[in-house]
Motif scaffolding. Sequence first.
Motif, PDB file in Angstrom:
ATOM      1  N   PHE A  16       0.869  -1.172   0.000  1.00 29.29           N
ATOM      2  CA  PHE A  16       0.000   0.000   0.000  1.00 29.29           C
ATOM      3  C   PHE A  16       0.903   1.218   0.000  1.00 29.29           C
ATOM      4  N   TYR A  35       1.118   5.354  -0.579  1.00 30.27           N
ATOM      5  CA  TYR A  35       0.288   6.573  -0.582  1.00 30.27           C
ATOM      6  C   TYR A  35       1.150   7.821  -0.810  1.00 30.27           C
ATOM      7  N   PRO A  75      -0.242  11.143  -2.728  1.00 31.95           N
ATOM      8  CA  PRO A  75      -0.141  12.559  -2.370  1.00 31.95           C
ATOM      9  C   PRO A  75       0.325  12.826  -0.945  1.00 31.95           C
ATOM     10  N   PHE A  76       0.369  11.791  -0.087  1.00 33.38           N
ATOM     11  CA  PHE A  76       0.693  12.104   1.313  1.00 33.38           C
ATOM     12  C   PHE A  76       2.191  12.313   1.463  1.00 33.38           C
TER      13      PHE A  76
END
Lengths: 82, 428
Positions: free
Chosen positions: B271, B273, B276-277
Motif C-alpha cells: 500500500f 500513498y 499525495p501524502f
Amino acid sequence: MCEDCFDESEVPGERPSLPRLMQAARHIERDFPGEAVPSEAWVIYLGRRSGTIDWPAMQRIARAMEAAGLLLSLTPGGDLRN
Amino acid sequence: MNAPPRPEVLHSANVTPLARLDIPGGGEVVVHRNHAFIGHMSPPDGTAIYDVSDPRRPRQVARIAPPDGFSHTHKVKVAGDLMITNVERHKRHFFRKGERIAAVTADLAATLGRPPQEAEIAAEIGVAPGDLDTLRAGLARGYQDGGFRVWDIADPANPRHLATVHTGGIGVHRFDMDERYAYISTEMEGYVGNILVIYDLADPTRPREVARWHMPGQHVAGGETPSWPGQRCRLHHALRVGDTLWAACWYAGAHVIDISDITAPRTIGRFNYHPPFPEPTHTFFRLAEPIAGRDLALMIDEEHDHVPGQPHGFLWVMDVSDPTRPVPVSTFHVSERESPYARAGGRFGGHQFQERQIGSLVFATWFAGGVRIIDIATPETPREIGHYLPSPAPGHASPQSNDVDVDERGVVYVIDRDRGFDVFSFAR
C-alpha cells in the motif's frame, strides 16, 4: 531538514501560500463527485483540532490539495508562500 | 542570576509521572525483564541498560560504547537472552553530501570560468563553508564499519559480546529480532538504499545470512534501475508477526512480505500513498489479536520539515484481513494546539508507537507533542484517552519524543531524541 533521518532528495517542494491553497482545494473538492468532506475533517487535516479522518475523506482532501497545488503553480502569483 | 524555571511535565489526569532521567538523546527504547535497553543517538554514547524494577528509580547497570567515533548505535532489540545493537554511520545523510563535492566543483568551474570559492561550493551542496573540510575528511576516510553486534544479556548488568556482523554501505538502521532470526534493515553492496537481510541466530556467535528482500529497482548490481532519486524508497524496518513481515518502506509505503519459507521472502501485498501524502512510512505493525472483530495493522509516518497545508505526520489504522490488499480504516491526527511546543522549534508530528500489542491501546510519540495514548477499540474512530508531554531538555525549545515502549506492568518509557528519559504510568 533533519540530516539524521532525511536525504537531500527528500526536501519538501515549494508550496503556494496556505490561504490561496485552501481556497482552491476546497473549491476543487466540492466539485468532485460523491459526498463532500465535512468541514471538521478539513480542520483536523490542517492541524487545528485533533481527531479522526476516515479514508474516503483523506483521499478527497489529499487529491484536492494536490490539484490545487498544481493549479496555483500554473497561475501567476501562485508561488507566494506564507 | 537564577536560571529560568524549567517547565513542568504536562500530562492528562490519568497519567502519573514516575521518573525523569537527564541522559543523552535516544533512538530506541525496549523494555525486557525489568530492564530498559536504550540506543543513544550519537557517539560517544552507545547503548545503555537500566534496571527499572522500581520504575520510580531507574538505575543504570551497563553501558556499551559504539565501536568507533564515526558510528552510532541508536537502535536496540532484545529477545530471550540475546540483544542486538545496530552500527550505522553517524550523520550518514550529511556525509553523503561529500560525494557531490567533486562534481559540484567541476560544474561551478565550468559555469563561472574560474575555480569556485569554498562558499560557492558549500552553498551549492547545502552546507556551511566550514563543513567542507569535514565532508572531505569523511569522504577520504570512507566507511566500512556498518553492521550489527550480538550480545548475551542473560545478566543485563554484564552484556557479553558474541558477534559483530559487517553488512555494507552506511550500515544498519532499525530492525526486528526473535530468538532465532534477525530481520535487519541495512544497506548492502550492489543495492540502493536499505534492504532486508535475514540472519539465522541459531549460533549467535556466528549469525548466518539466510535471505534478502528488496524492492524492484534497488538491486542496481543486478541490472535494476531505481525509479526514484537518491534513497527515497528504502526499507525503514520490518516487523515479524507470525509468518509475515510488515515492512515500512519510506516513500514506497507499506509492504507485506511472506516468510513462511524463511529463505525466500516474497512480497504479497503493498500500500503506497506517496504521493499525495507527504510524510514517509516509518513503521507498519500487524496487531496479532483482532480489535472489534477486525484484523488490523497500525502504521505511522515520520514527520518531515513541515509545510503549511500539509498534514503533520499521523497514525493510520489499516484493515489487513486480506494481507494482499491492506486498506486504510481511519487516520488519527494530533493538533498543534495540543502542545505548547508545537511551534517552538524542532519537529512536531508523529514518529513511532510501541511495537507490541497492548489491547486496543496505542502509545505513540509525536515529536513535540509527546506521547499520545490512543484507543482504537472502535477502529473507525480512534480516540485519544491520555497524553504525556515531557519538559524540553535544557537548551532545547521543545521535547522531541522519539521512541516509546510499555512493559507488562503498564509502565511507559519514552526517550527524547535530544536528551531525557521519562517514565510514567497510565490508568484507564
